[in-house]
Design a protein around this motif. Structure first.
Motif, PDB file in Angstrom:
ATOM      1  N   GLN B 103       0.834  -1.212   0.000  1.00  0.00           N
ATOM      2  CA  GLN B 103       0.000   0.000   0.000  1.00  0.00           C
ATOM      3  C   GLN B 103       0.861   1.253   0.000  1.00  0.00           C
ATOM      4  O   GLN B 103       0.645   2.172  -0.779  1.00  0.00           O
ATOM      5  N   VAL B 104       1.862   1.271   0.911  1.00  0.00           N
ATOM      6  CA  VAL B 104       2.706   2.455   1.063  1.00  0.00           C
ATOM      7  C   VAL B 104       3.461   2.737  -0.235  1.00  0.00           C
ATOM      8  O   VAL B 104       3.429   3.854  -0.764  1.00  0.00           O
ATOM      9  N   SER B 105       4.130   1.705  -0.778  1.00  0.00           N
ATOM     10  CA  SER B 105       4.925   1.908  -1.990  1.00  0.00           C
ATOM     11  C   SER B 105       4.066   2.375  -3.156  1.00  0.00           C
ATOM     12  O   SER B 105       4.418   3.315  -3.860  1.00  0.00           O
ATOM     13  N   LEU B 106       2.920   1.701  -3.357  1.00  0.00           N
ATOM     14  CA  LEU B 106       2.072   2.054  -4.490  1.00  0.00           C
ATOM     15  C   LEU B 106       1.478   3.449  -4.316  1.00  0.00           C
ATOM     16  O   LEU B 106       1.430   4.238  -5.267  1.00  0.00           O
ATOM     17  N   LEU B 107       1.058   3.769  -3.101  1.00  0.00           N
ATOM     18  CA  LEU B 107       0.454   5.082  -2.850  1.00  0.00           C
ATOM     19  C   LEU B 107       1.467   6.185  -3.126  1.00  0.00           C
ATOM     20  O   LEU B 107       1.176   7.156  -3.840  1.00  0.00           O
ATOM     21  N   ILE B 108       2.684   6.034  -2.574  1.00  0.00           N
ATOM     22  CA  ILE B 108       3.696   7.069  -2.760  1.00  0.00           C
ATOM     23  C   ILE B 108       4.130   7.145  -4.218  1.00  0.00           C
ATOM     24  O   ILE B 108       4.204   8.226  -4.801  1.00  0.00           O
ATOM     25  N   GLY B 109       4.393   5.984  -4.817  1.00  0.00           N
ATOM     26  CA  GLY B 109       4.824   5.980  -6.218  1.00  0.00           C
ATOM     27  C   GLY B 109       3.796   6.636  -7.120  1.00  0.00           C
ATOM     28  O   GLY B 109       4.115   7.483  -7.948  1.00  0.00           O
ATOM     29  N   PHE B 110       2.519   6.266  -6.934  1.00  0.00           N
ATOM     30  CA  PHE B 110       1.474   6.773  -7.805  1.00  0.00           C
ATOM     31  C   PHE B 110       1.235   8.268  -7.581  1.00  0.00           C
ATOM     32  O   PHE B 110       1.188   9.046  -8.543  1.00  0.00           O
ATOM     33  N   SER B 111       1.119   8.697  -6.315  1.00  0.00           N
ATOM     34  CA  SER B 111       0.831  10.108  -6.045  1.00  0.00           C
ATOM     35  C   SER B 111       1.970  11.005  -6.518  1.00  0.00           C
ATOM     36  O   SER B 111       1.738  12.042  -7.144  1.00  0.00           O
ATOM     37  N   ALA B 112       3.221  10.608  -6.195  1.00  0.00           N
ATOM     38  CA  ALA B 112       4.359  11.424  -6.614  1.00  0.00           C
ATOM     39  C   ALA B 112       4.396  11.520  -8.132  1.00  0.00           C
ATOM     40  O   ALA B 112       4.657  12.585  -8.701  1.00  0.00           O
ATOM     41  N   MET B 113       4.108  10.396  -8.812  1.00  0.00           N
ATOM     42  CA  MET B 113       4.124  10.389 -10.272  1.00  0.00           C
ATOM     43  C   MET B 113       3.050  11.317 -10.840  1.00  0.00           C
ATOM     44  O   MET B 113       3.297  12.033 -11.809  1.00  0.00           O
ATOM     45  N   ILE B 114       1.864  11.325 -10.232  1.00  0.00           N
ATOM     46  CA  ILE B 114       0.789  12.195 -10.725  1.00  0.00           C
ATOM     47  C   ILE B 114       1.189  13.675 -10.578  1.00  0.00           C
ATOM     48  O   ILE B 114       1.065  14.461 -11.517  1.00  0.00           O
ATOM     49  N   ILE B 115       1.710  14.042  -9.382  1.00  0.00           N
ATOM     50  CA  ILE B 115       2.094  15.442  -9.167  1.00  0.00           C
ATOM     51  C   ILE B 115       3.190  15.848 -10.143  1.00  0.00           C
ATOM     52  O   ILE B 115       3.091  16.856 -10.848  1.00  0.00           O
ATOM     53  N   SER B 116       4.257  15.041 -10.221  1.00  0.00           N
ATOM     54  CA  SER B 116       5.358  15.424 -11.109  1.00  0.00           C
ATOM     55  C   SER B 116       4.913  15.374 -12.565  1.00  0.00           C
ATOM     56  O   SER B 116       5.365  16.166 -13.384  1.00  0.00           O
ATOM     57  N   GLY B 117       3.993  14.445 -12.883  1.00  0.00           N
ATOM     58  CA  GLY B 117       3.490  14.360 -14.253  1.00  0.00           C
ATOM     59  C   GLY B 117       2.752  15.623 -14.655  1.00  0.00           C
ATOM     60  O   GLY B 117       2.930  16.135 -15.767  1.00  0.00           O
ATOM     61  N   ILE B 118       1.933  16.157 -13.760  1.00  0.00           N
ATOM     62  CA  ILE B 118       1.176  17.377 -14.065  1.00  0.00           C
ATOM     63  C   ILE B 118       2.146  18.553 -14.259  1.00  0.00           C
ATOM     64  O   ILE B 118       2.069  19.275 -15.262  1.00  0.00           O
ATOM     65  N   ILE B 119       3.103  18.708 -13.335  1.00  0.00           N
ATOM     66  CA  ILE B 119       4.056  19.817 -13.450  1.00  0.00           C
ATOM     67  C   ILE B 119       4.883  19.683 -14.733  1.00  0.00           C
ATOM     68  O   ILE B 119       4.977  20.610 -15.538  1.00  0.00           O
ATOM     69  N   GLY B 120       5.490  18.499 -14.906  1.00  0.00           N
ATOM     70  CA  GLY B 120       6.399  18.299 -16.037  1.00  0.00           C
ATOM     71  C   GLY B 120       5.706  18.406 -17.384  1.00  0.00           C
ATOM     72  O   GLY B 120       6.216  19.031 -18.307  1.00  0.00           O
ATOM     73  N   THR B 121       4.500  17.808 -17.493  1.00  0.00           N
ATOM     74  CA  THR B 121       3.794  17.855 -18.771  1.00  0.00           C
ATOM     75  C   THR B 121       3.392  19.283 -19.110  1.00  0.00           C
ATOM     76  O   THR B 121       3.538  19.727 -20.252  1.00  0.00           O
ATOM     77  N   THR B 122       2.899  20.019 -18.120  1.00  0.00           N
ATOM     78  CA  THR B 122       2.508  21.410 -18.366  1.00  0.00           C
ATOM     79  C   THR B 122       3.709  22.204 -18.882  1.00  0.00           C
ATOM     80  O   THR B 122       3.631  22.855 -19.933  1.00  0.00           O
ATOM     81  N   LEU B 123       4.823  22.119 -18.153  1.00  0.00           N
ATOM     82  CA  LEU B 123       6.010  22.872 -18.564  1.00  0.00           C
ATOM     83  C   LEU B 123       6.486  22.436 -19.953  1.00  0.00           C
ATOM     84  O   LEU B 123       6.772  23.271 -20.819  1.00  0.00           O
ATOM     85  N   GLY B 124       6.571  21.107 -20.150  1.00  0.00           N
ATOM     86  CA  GLY B 124       7.094  20.585 -21.412  1.00  0.00           C
ATOM     87  C   GLY B 124       6.229  20.961 -22.602  1.00  0.00           C
ATOM     88  O   GLY B 124       6.737  21.404 -23.636  1.00  0.00           O
TER      89      GLY B 124
END
Lengths: 305, 304
Positions: B103-124
């Protein structure tokens, strides 16, 4: 070329200024350095006095300018905890980390270049598939867990290698392997891709048609050209190795810069942490700048862009 | 009247694109393996309360360090069939903690990926679509981010603000967007030059609408591939942070933290270190294989 070099230099300098300003202001705004210096038993007056002596009562931009001005001359201030010059502490620790980084990269290159070349000679052969398999497994292996497993096997059970400290060369074997294998998959894939592309090019066909011996074609003509991108990736990987050395040095009690940074964070020793962040940023900026300039020197098309 | 099918014999006999895709997916064993393990891990994480034989937080000091089932010494004092994979240093059931660790690994991996994905995709996408000065500024931001050592900054933030699951997600999310930005930028640059984008511009479609409707669908494939890479990356970083004591805090069952707690037993009970690491390795391997496979499968479709 001159305009391009100057432009890149200017950007590199600007990056360092922004990075240093960011780390400086973040660390000073987020925590109270006076409290860290004074310790838990200090009275409110003591803390006020420390604020005045260290200049923490000045505006943040003023503190930054003073710090940056000194940093330019190589003076990163004094450690809050060890009361020593940060530059001296870094200079003492740096050889250990540099040795570790170079050994790790040497290990990675010795493994990845032969594997990449062998895989490229016969794509989709058994060798190629084995190399790819190793690369995929390697990428998923958590560095610090791999280090712990090496320790259990070679240090605790077989007793071949020492597990803590940096007294002899044997102390560097496991840390270097643990740190180096992480760069191996990327370097191997790049070597393989480069070799496959070069081996299909016209001048290799010409070289073969001239009747040159296969090893000559392979090493003198093909590998030399395929290796160029690998060199610039190695530069970038070296920067990563410095970052990865924090966990590895902590696990093996190898007292280099990585170990120092972990120790400094635990003690809220701001000047040390700031100096290390800046030094790592400098490494990254200088290495990418060097790689960019090298590529521009080799490929004139890059300069015009 | 009979409709005349004027396709050639090869065209009629050729399987439909969907059948081709299906064939490619089921012929790609590493992709299947990766997807299978991910689905399994997600199910385990979701059904953890049902699957775990014990409460992962329940300590029993009378049952400290019970051996796992493969251990030779099965005297009742050391082995208890109730704890299949043994217990940790405060007598918590290891199997249950490993299950909740997903639970911990998947939750952290998924949430961090969503946040960084939104920032990175917008900028890119912005950099790639507008070019010029916007590109210059965003490129500079990317370079500043790359010059900052993520792990060191994450450790410091953990120290200053107090380490917790939320802080780890936030720090990793705010730092791992660089690859998203770099990849999205170069793909948007290519997509921008497409005829249909020019056509949309010519008929007066607004810029935001062009970006969302015409450019974005093109970057979706690469976006998914980068997302898998960054999710794996975030999971590994969280484990390393927790291992050093600056990530998820006790008594949460994070695999990295379990490795930290087991470190002192390296000499006599190495299995305490082997198991959480194996789980991490398996999850990251599965995500990487899934990402690699996804690239193969979707790229082939574009070529066909």
């Amino acid at each position: 070329m001159l305009t391009y070099t100057l432009k890149r230099l200017f950007v590199a300098l600007l990056i360092l200024i922004v990075v240093s300003a960011l780390t400086f202001s973040m660390s000073h705004l987020a925590s109270d350095p006076a409290m860290a210096i004074a310790g838990e038993t200090a009275s409110a007056e003591d803390i006020q006095e420390i604020r005045r002596i260290y200049g923490f009562d000045q505006p943040i931009w003023y503190q930054y300018m003073a710090w940056a001005g000194k940093a330019l001359t190589g003076d990163f201030g004094t450690s809050y905890h060890y009361r020593e010059q940060v530059s001296v502490m870094l200079a003492q620790r740096f050889p250990t980390t540099l040795t570790l980084g170079i050994c790790a990269l040497a290990f990675a290159l010795l493994l990845s270049i032969p594997m990449g070349v062998l895989a490229a000679i016969r794509p989709n052969s058994l060798i190629d598939r084995t190399a790819l398999f190793i690369a995929v497994l390697g990428q998923a292996l958590p560095t610090f867990w791999f280090a712990l497993m090496l320790m259990i096997l070679f240090g605790v059970q077989l007793r071949w290698l020492p597990i803590s400290g940096n007294a002899t060369w044997a102390h560097f074997v496991m840390p270097a392997i643990a740190l180096g294998y992480y760069s191996t998959p990327a370097l191997m894939r790049l070597t393989r891709a480069g070799m496959i592309e070069v081996l299909n090019s016209d001048y290799i066909r010409t070289a073969r048609a001239k009747g040159l011996r296969p090893p000559t074609v392979m090493f003198k003509h093909a590998l030399r050209n395929a290796i160029l991108p690998v060199v610039s990736l190695t530069a970038v990987q070296f920067g990563f190795a410095l970052g990865g050395s924090i966990v590895i040095e902590t696990i093996f009690n190898l007292k280099g810069v990585g170990w120092l940074s972990y120790d400094a964070i635990l003690r809220a020793d701001l000047p040390v942490v700031q100096a290390i962040v800046l030094v790592i940023a400098c490494f990254y900026v200088v290495l990418t700048l060097a790689a960019d300039l090298l590529n521009a020197a080799l490929d004139p098309r890059i300069r015009v862009r | 009247m009979v409709a005349i099918d004027n396709r050639s014999a090869e065209q009629i006999l050729e399987p439909s694109p969907l059948a081709k895709l299906r064939r490619r997916i089921f012929g790609h064993y590493s992709f299947l393996f990766g997807a299978g393990v991910i689905v399994l891990m997600v199910l385990v994480a979701l059904a953890a309360p049902l699957l775990a034989p014990h409460d992962p937080y329940y300590t029993d000091l009378s049952k400290r360090i019970q051996m796992p089932f493969w251990h030779a010494d099965t005297t009742p004092a050391k082995y208890n069939p109730d704890h299949l994979l043994g217990t940790d240093k405060v007598g918590r059931d290891y199997l249950s903690r490993l299950i909740y660790g997903a639970q911990v690994s998947l939750l952290i991996g998924f949430s961090a990926m969503i946040i960084s994905g939104i920032i990175g995709t917008t900028l890119g996408v912005l950099a790639g679509y507008f070019g010029g000065r916007v590109d210059l500024v965003i490129n500079f931001i990317i370079n500043v981010r790359l010059a900052l050592p993520v792990f060191l900054v994450a450790l410091s933030v953990g120290f200053v603000f107090g380490a917790s699951l939320e802080i780890v997600i936030l720090v990793l999310g705010l730092f791992l967007w660089d690859r998203f930005a770099v990849v999205m930028r170069s793909i948007t640059m290519q997509a921008r030059e497409m005829d249909y984008v020019n056509a949309a511009r010519a008929i007066g479609v607004s810029t935001p609408s062009i970006i969302v409707r015409e450019v974005f669908p093109n970057v979706l494939n690469s976006l998914t591939v980068v997302a898998t890479v960054e999710m794996a990356n975030a999971i590994l970083l969280e484990a390393a942070l927790s291992f050093l004591g600056f990530g998820v805090q006790a008594p949460e069952p994070s695999w990295g933290l379990m490795l930290n707690e087991a470190r002192e037993y390296m000499f006599f009970h190495p299995w305490l270190l082997t198991l959480p690491g194996l789980m991490l390795f398996l999850l990251v391997l599965a995500i990487n294989l899934f990402g690699d496979g996804l690239r193969d499968v979707t790229q082939a479709r574009e070529r066909a």
